[in-house]
Scaffold this motif. Structure first.
Motif, PDB file in Angstrom:
ATOM      1  N   SER A 331       0.809  -1.218   0.000  1.00 39.62           N
ATOM      2  CA  SER A 331       0.000   0.000   0.000  1.00 39.62           C
ATOM      3  C   SER A 331       0.843   1.269   0.000  1.00 39.62           C
ATOM      4  N   LEU A 332       2.161   1.134  -0.078  1.00 38.64           N
ATOM      5  CA  LEU A 332       3.055   2.286  -0.136  1.00 38.64           C
ATOM      6  C   LEU A 332       3.904   2.213  -1.401  1.00 38.64           C
ATOM      7  N   THR A 333       4.176   3.387  -1.969  1.00 38.41           N
ATOM      8  CA  THR A 333       5.026   3.472  -3.152  1.00 38.41           C
ATOM      9  C   THR A 333       6.135   4.471  -2.893  1.00 38.41           C
ATOM     10  N   LEU A 334       7.363   4.018  -3.097  1.00 37.13           N
ATOM     11  CA  LEU A 334       8.523   4.885  -2.979  1.00 37.13           C
ATOM     12  C   LEU A 334       9.000   5.224  -4.391  1.00 37.13           C
ATOM     13  N   ALA A 335       9.123   6.507  -4.671  1.00 43.41           N
ATOM     14  CA  ALA A 335       9.549   6.953  -6.002  1.00 43.41           C
ATOM     15  C   ALA A 335      10.575   8.060  -5.856  1.00 43.41           C
ATOM     16  N   GLY A 336      11.440   8.152  -6.814  1.00 45.71           N
ATOM     17  CA  GLY A 336      12.448   9.197  -6.771  1.00 45.71           C
ATOM     18  C   GLY A 336      13.000   9.500  -8.143  1.00 45.71           C
ATOM     19  N   VAL A 337      13.654  10.647  -8.244  1.00 46.58           N
ATOM     20  CA  VAL A 337      14.281  11.036  -9.498  1.00 46.58           C
ATOM     21  C   VAL A 337      15.531  11.853  -9.172  1.00 46.58           C
ATOM     22  N   ALA A 338      16.620  11.533  -9.832  1.00 44.60           N
ATOM     23  CA  ALA A 338      17.858  12.297  -9.731  1.00 44.60           C
ATOM     24  C   ALA A 338      18.237  12.752 -11.123  1.00 44.60           C
ATOM     25  N   ALA A 339      18.769  13.975 -11.238  1.00 45.27           N
ATOM     26  CA  ALA A 339      19.031  14.514 -12.571  1.00 45.27           C
ATOM     27  C   ALA A 339      20.210  15.470 -12.555  1.00 45.27           C
ATOM     28  N   TYR A 340      20.770  15.645 -13.739  1.00 40.31           N
ATOM     29  CA  TYR A 340      21.907  16.555 -13.932  1.00 40.31           C
ATOM     30  C   TYR A 340      21.699  17.291 -15.248  1.00 40.31           C
ATOM     31  N   SER A 341      22.018  18.573 -15.237  1.00 34.11           N
ATOM     32  CA  SER A 341      21.895  19.381 -16.448  1.00 34.11           C
ATOM     33  C   SER A 341      23.082  20.329 -16.538  1.00 34.11           C
ATOM     34  N   SER A 384      27.017  41.224 -26.255  1.00 33.86           N
ATOM     35  CA  SER A 384      27.073  39.775 -26.072  1.00 33.86           C
ATOM     36  C   SER A 384      26.468  39.405 -24.726  1.00 33.86           C
ATOM     37  N   PHE A 385      25.517  38.492 -24.779  1.00 33.46           N
ATOM     38  CA  PHE A 385      24.964  37.916 -23.556  1.00 33.46           C
ATOM     39  C   PHE A 385      25.483  36.489 -23.439  1.00 33.46           C
ATOM     40  N   THR A 386      26.087  36.161 -22.316  1.00 36.35           N
ATOM     41  CA  THR A 386      26.594  34.813 -22.088  1.00 36.35           C
ATOM     42  C   THR A 386      26.044  34.274 -20.779  1.00 36.35           C
ATOM     43  N   SER A 387      25.850  32.972 -20.740  1.00 37.41           N
ATOM     44  CA  SER A 387      25.394  32.319 -19.516  1.00 37.41           C
ATOM     45  C   SER A 387      25.760  30.852 -19.598  1.00 37.41           C
ATOM     46  N   ARG A 388      26.170  30.314 -18.467  1.00 35.41           N
ATOM     47  CA  ARG A 388      26.467  28.880 -18.401  1.00 35.41           C
ATOM     48  C   ARG A 388      26.213  28.429 -16.974  1.00 35.41           C
ATOM     49  N   GLY A 389      25.845  27.170 -16.841  1.00 37.57           N
ATOM     50  CA  GLY A 389      25.577  26.682 -15.501  1.00 37.57           C
ATOM     51  C   GLY A 389      25.323  25.187 -15.479  1.00 37.57           C
ATOM     52  N   THR A 390      25.285  24.664 -14.276  1.00 38.43           N
ATOM     53  CA  THR A 390      24.984  23.258 -14.049  1.00 38.43           C
ATOM     54  C   THR A 390      23.926  23.150 -12.958  1.00 38.43           C
ATOM     55  N   THR A 391      23.177  22.074 -13.010  1.00 37.88           N
ATOM     56  CA  THR A 391      22.170  21.798 -12.000  1.00 37.88           C
ATOM     57  C   THR A 391      22.211  20.325 -11.639  1.00 37.88           C
ATOM     58  N   LYS A 392      22.259  20.048 -10.343  1.00 34.25           N
ATOM     59  CA  LYS A 392      22.128  18.693  -9.826  1.00 34.25           C
ATOM     60  C   LYS A 392      20.921  18.695  -8.893  1.00 34.25           C
ATOM     61  N   THR A 393      20.053  17.738  -9.099  1.00 35.93           N
ATOM     62  CA  THR A 393      18.828  17.739  -8.318  1.00 35.93           C
ATOM     63  C   THR A 393      18.378  16.329  -7.990  1.00 35.93           C
ATOM     64  N   GLY A 394      17.730  16.200  -6.861  1.00 33.77           N
ATOM     65  CA  GLY A 394      17.188  14.910  -6.450  1.00 33.77           C
ATOM     66  C   GLY A 394      15.894  15.084  -5.687  1.00 33.77           C
ATOM     67  N   GLU A 395      14.977  14.143  -5.893  1.00 31.25           N
ATOM     68  CA  GLU A 395      13.676  14.200  -5.222  1.00 31.25           C
ATOM     69  C   GLU A 395      13.254  12.792  -4.849  1.00 31.25           C
ATOM     70  N   LEU A 396      12.720  12.639  -3.633  1.00 23.57           N
ATOM     71  CA  LEU A 396      12.269  11.343  -3.126  1.00 23.57           C
ATOM     72  C   LEU A 396      10.870  11.516  -2.555  1.00 23.57           C
ATOM     73  N   ARG A 397       9.948  10.597  -2.925  1.00 28.08           N
ATOM     74  CA  ARG A 397       8.553  10.700  -2.477  1.00 28.08           C
ATOM     75  C   ARG A 397       8.054   9.346  -1.977  1.00 28.08           C
ATOM     76  N   LEU A 398       7.252   9.386  -0.947  1.00 33.27           N
ATOM     77  CA  LEU A 398       6.568   8.203  -0.423  1.00 33.27           C
ATOM     78  C   LEU A 398       5.083   8.493  -0.420  1.00 33.27           C
ATOM     79  N   ALA A 399       4.318   7.667  -1.125  1.00 35.92           N
ATOM     80  CA  ALA A 399       2.882   7.887  -1.252  1.00 35.92           C
ATOM     81  C   ALA A 399       2.135   6.626  -0.848  1.00 35.92           C
ATOM     82  N   SER A 400       0.958   6.819  -0.289  1.00 35.47           N
ATOM     83  CA  SER A 400       0.140   5.690   0.169  1.00 35.47           C
ATOM     84  C   SER A 400      -1.037   5.458  -0.761  1.00 35.47           C
ATOM     85  N   GLN A 401      -1.529   4.214  -0.746  1.00 36.06           N
ATOM     86  CA  GLN A 401      -2.770   3.844  -1.437  1.00 36.06           C
ATOM     87  C   GLN A 401      -3.577   2.963  -0.479  1.00 36.06           C
ATOM     88  N   PHE A 402      -3.946   3.541   0.647  1.00 34.15           N
ATOM     89  CA  PHE A 402      -4.684   2.790   1.654  1.00 34.15           C
ATOM     90  C   PHE A 402      -6.114   2.551   1.191  1.00 34.15           C
TER      91      PHE A 402
END
Length: 779
Positions: A331-341, A384-402
């Motif tokens: 009745s529980l679901t664990l989900a997550g996502v990790a990403a890099y840009s 001239s407009f310049t821009s550069r960057g990096t992103t590291k992100t992570g998300e973790l979720r726990l959801a119920s289906q009672f």
């Protein structure tokens, strides 16, 4: 404009008449049931108690939505500001500095962003949520969220390929293939390339500009790890090397003191007599007696023609990777996502947006851009407009289906990013002045730069759901955010080489949501969902370049009520929403005294939205949306670069005006979109034909919060047509299309340039009329 209003309102009226005709409605087919994940779980769109515009793969194709400029036409209260960032219900990103977006985008649940320059290719669906979403989404969101869900691999080998050719020598190639690798692993490869000539002619260089040369690839692998566990890995790459115009058409009515008239737009060139650059040129360069920098500079009256001595160049690239997983514990679901840009961009253009007949009395040597030193009697400028960057992100979720009356979702989020960039301009008078002061080469241009930018955010969020009765549910949500943003910046405007200035923003905020939704059993509808909510959205503060003083966060308290209705045995959908926003700390970016600064103000917003769809009989489909928006700024004192009372040269004391009662930028009062299509039954050789028209009309609005006459963008409209021939058994399709049928020059944004070069305006436009043919083959 009457044409657009008539076409759009006629379609809306048709839907209203059909709604009132039970006999006609009873004969209709059911509309597509679209499953979305707007609330982090799979639901029918009509069961989601949030204002959501969702587009399946078929809907994106049906309405000819290929990129961000297209999708704005099909969303209530949506504007793609400057053709590069979304504003929903008046809330977006008006800041000029390091700050989060008010309407961020998510790719397969990851907060890595989808660049608006990239086309929407190989999408399973796109979901646009309006209003704050912080209790369900890891990333802060005040105006809404845009979810891009890409297609996953199929279980059998197959794919599709397409070729599109059109005017402006446009050629687009696209394709995708599914590759099952046994019973547990499958891979999908998809991509496209686009090459076309520019929409705008530079009469000075003889070249077409605002063209495209871009491509993107995406690889998706799914892993069936076990009966309760799955995972998905997505890798992508996007590159563009185009003549995309960051700035567009120069608009000005010459003014002897201000350069350009603050109240009237025209096709003049600025009067440079009282500008700083004219003064510096007279004193530090071989300047002709009585000369005027802009004298005689051509400016064609056609909005699709410019006269500039330098063509724009546009480089952009982004690489992303994301990994998401899901595991069911009963009745529980664990989900997550990790990403890099990781991304970088460099956008260069002609700073004065002109091809100047002006000549120095003798050649001089100077830098016309970062890498090019010239010796000439011409006056050449670039920026001239310049821009550069990096992103590291992570998300973790726990959801119920009672099985009972209580469920929950709990989540944690972390983001870490780096960034650098800035804006630089080159002009021989600036270089000559700085050389005369004995200053180093770094000062020979105007520059506002940032480096060592760091951003760290973490948050805890969640919602609980209580079934108060069989048809009544209560939702309570909360979020706690902590964030830190820091970096170094330096701004040089005709000044000595100064130090890099370190600045930092720390913030934390608790936000909340309370909502109730009710599904009453009504005699006149098949199904009705009525909902109401109050929610707070938060966006952290940021840094102003060249100063230790930053700007504060903004908070939106949003009140919303709505109803989603299914009628006529599923043939008709009618969704309506009303909302009121109390907006505190609105971040407004302003160009002042050769630089930019972002400040905070307050505002109120309210409006209405309606989205409708009707399947009439076996062959007809109608859809429409309409919206109303009212925005007002509270007490807010600010300088205006276009104010005649503001000195061209003095930086103090500033001449401030009160903007109380003004409208927010990019907030049209009314918007109407309507579409209608007719599809034939299969005829000879299993072919069917589909005929479709889409019409959008958008009210006038202001490009800046000052609401001056030259800030006003007139109302505009777009009509699109297409004819499709499909042979489903053969997997073959042919489509002929026309976009912007009437070939109108629709202005979407107007930017004021600096007083240094005369305060002229740069206008950005939607695409002109385009047409072509697309051939698609599935295998």
């Amino acid at each position: 404009m009457i044409t657009y209003r008539f076409a759009a309102l006629a379609a809306v009226s048709t839907i209203a008449l059909l709604t009132a005709s039970p006999a006609c409605a009873q004969a209709a087919n059911e509309l597509e049931e679209l499953v979305v994940t707007a609330q982090k779980r799979e639901q029918n769109l009509q069961d989601v108690p949030i204002a959501v515009s969702a587009f399946s793969e078929a809907a994106l194709d049906r309405v000819q939505i290929e990129d961000a400029t297209d999708i704005q036409l099909s969303i209530p209260n949506a504007v793609l500001t400057g053709n590069d960032r979304f504003t929903l219900r008046g809330v977006g990103n008006n800041a000029l500095g390091a700050v989060d977006l008010g309407v961020p985008s998510f790719v397969n649940g990851a907060a890595i962003g989808y660049p608006p320059q990239n086309e929407f290719f190989d999408m399973a669906r796109i979901e646009v949520l309006r209003g704050p979403q912080g209790t369900l989404y890891g990333r802060n969101t005040t105006g809404g969220a845009i979810n891009f869900i890409t297609r996953k691999p199929g279980t059998a080998f197959g794919g599709e390929a397409s070729v599109q050719v059109g005017n402006f020598s446009s050629v687009r190639l696209g394709g995708a293939v599914d590759l099952p690798l046994g019973e547990k692993v499958a891979v999908r490869l998809a991509g496209y390339s686009l090459d076309r000539d520019g929409y705008t002619q530079n009469v000075s260089t003889g070249n077409d500009v605002d063209g495209r040369d871009q491509w993107s690839l995406r690889g998706t692998a799914t892993f069936d790890i076990g009966p309760d566990t799955s995972a998905t890995l997505v890798l992508s790459r996007f590159e563009e090397d185009s003549s995309r115009a960051r700035e567009g058409k120069r608009l000005c009515r010459a003014h002897p003191v201000l350069g350009c008239d603050p109240n009237v737009l025209g096709f003049d060139s600025p009067d440079a007599n009282t500008t700083i650059l004219q003064t510096l040129s007279r004193l530090f360069t071989p300047f002709p007696a009585g000369g005027n920098i802009y004298a005689g500079a051509p400016n064609p009256t056609d909005l699709r023609k410019i006269a500039a001595d330098t063509d724009p160049t546009y480089l952009f690239d982004q690489s992303t990777a994301s990994f998401e997983f899901q595991h069911d514990f009963g009745s529980l679901t664990l989900a997550g996502v990790a990403a890099y840009s990781k991304f970088s961009t460099e956008q260069n253009t002609d700073w004065d947006n002109a091809d100047l007949p002006f000549r120095f009395t003798q050649p001089i040597t100077y830098f016309k851009d970062r890498d090019t030193q010239v010796t000439t009697n011409r006056l050449l400028t670039t920026d001239s407009f310049t821009s550069r960057g990096t992103t590291k992100t992570g998300e973790l979720r726990l959801a119920s289906q009672f099985e009972g009356r209580f469920d929950f979702l709990l989540g944690g989020f972390y983001l870490e990013g780096t960034g650098s960039g800035g804006f630089e301009t080159w002009h021989p008078a600036i270089e000559a002045f700085q050389k005369a002061q004995g200053r180093p080469q770094e000062t020979w241009r105007v520059s506002t730069l940032s480096r060592n930018g760091k951003n760290a955010t973490w948050a805890l969020f969640g919602e609980t759901y209580f079934e108060l009765a069989e048809s009544l549910r209560l939702t309570l949500g909360a979020r706690y955010t902590e964030e830190e943003r820091s970096g170094e910046s330096r701004s040089i405007v005709l000044a000595p080489l100064g130090p890099w200035i370190y600045s930092k923003f720390d913030g934390q905020k608790a936000t909340y949501k309370a909502a109730v939704d009710w599904t009453p059993d009504l005699s006149f509808t098949d199904k009705t969902l009525i909902y109401g909510s109050v929610a707070t959205g938060y966006k952290g503060g940021g840094l102003n370049s060249g100063t230790a003083a930053g700007f504060g966060p903004e908070t939106v308290t949003a009140y919303e009520v709505g109803a989603k209705n299914s009628l006529a045995d599923g043939a008709l959908q009618a969704n309506v929403t009303a909302f009121y926003y109390d907006y505190t700390g609105l971040q407004l970016g302003q160009r002042i005294n050769g630089g930019v600064v972002t400040r905070n103000a307050d505002a109120t917003i309210y409006g209405l939205e309606g989205e409708f769809a009707y399947a009439a009989g076996d062959n007809w489909l109608f859809d429409a949306n309409l919206s109303y928006l009212h925005t007002r700024i509270g007490t807010f004192l600010s300088e205006d670069a276009a104010n005649p009372a503001q000195s061209l040269t003095a930086t103090s004391p500033p001449v401030r005006i009160n903007l109380e009662g003004n409208e927010l930028p990019h907030s049209p009062g009314f918007k109407v979109k309507a579409g209608a299509q007719y599809q034939t039954d299969p005829f000879r050789g299993n072919w069917s034909a589909t005929f479709r028209i889409d019409a959008t009309w958008q009210d006038s609005y202001f490009a800046r919060e000052y609401n001056t006459p030259t800030d006003r963008i007139d109302s505009w409209g777009v009509i699109d047509l297409q004819v499709r021939l499909d042979n489903d058994p053969a997997g073959l399709g042919v489509r002929v299309f026309v976009k912007n049928l009437t070939d109108d020059d629709n202005i979407t944004n107007i930017i004021i340039e600096d007083a240094l070069i005369g305060r002229y305006r740069n206008a950005r436009l939607l695409e002109p009329r385009t047409y072509g043919v697309i051939v698609q083959k599935r295998f």
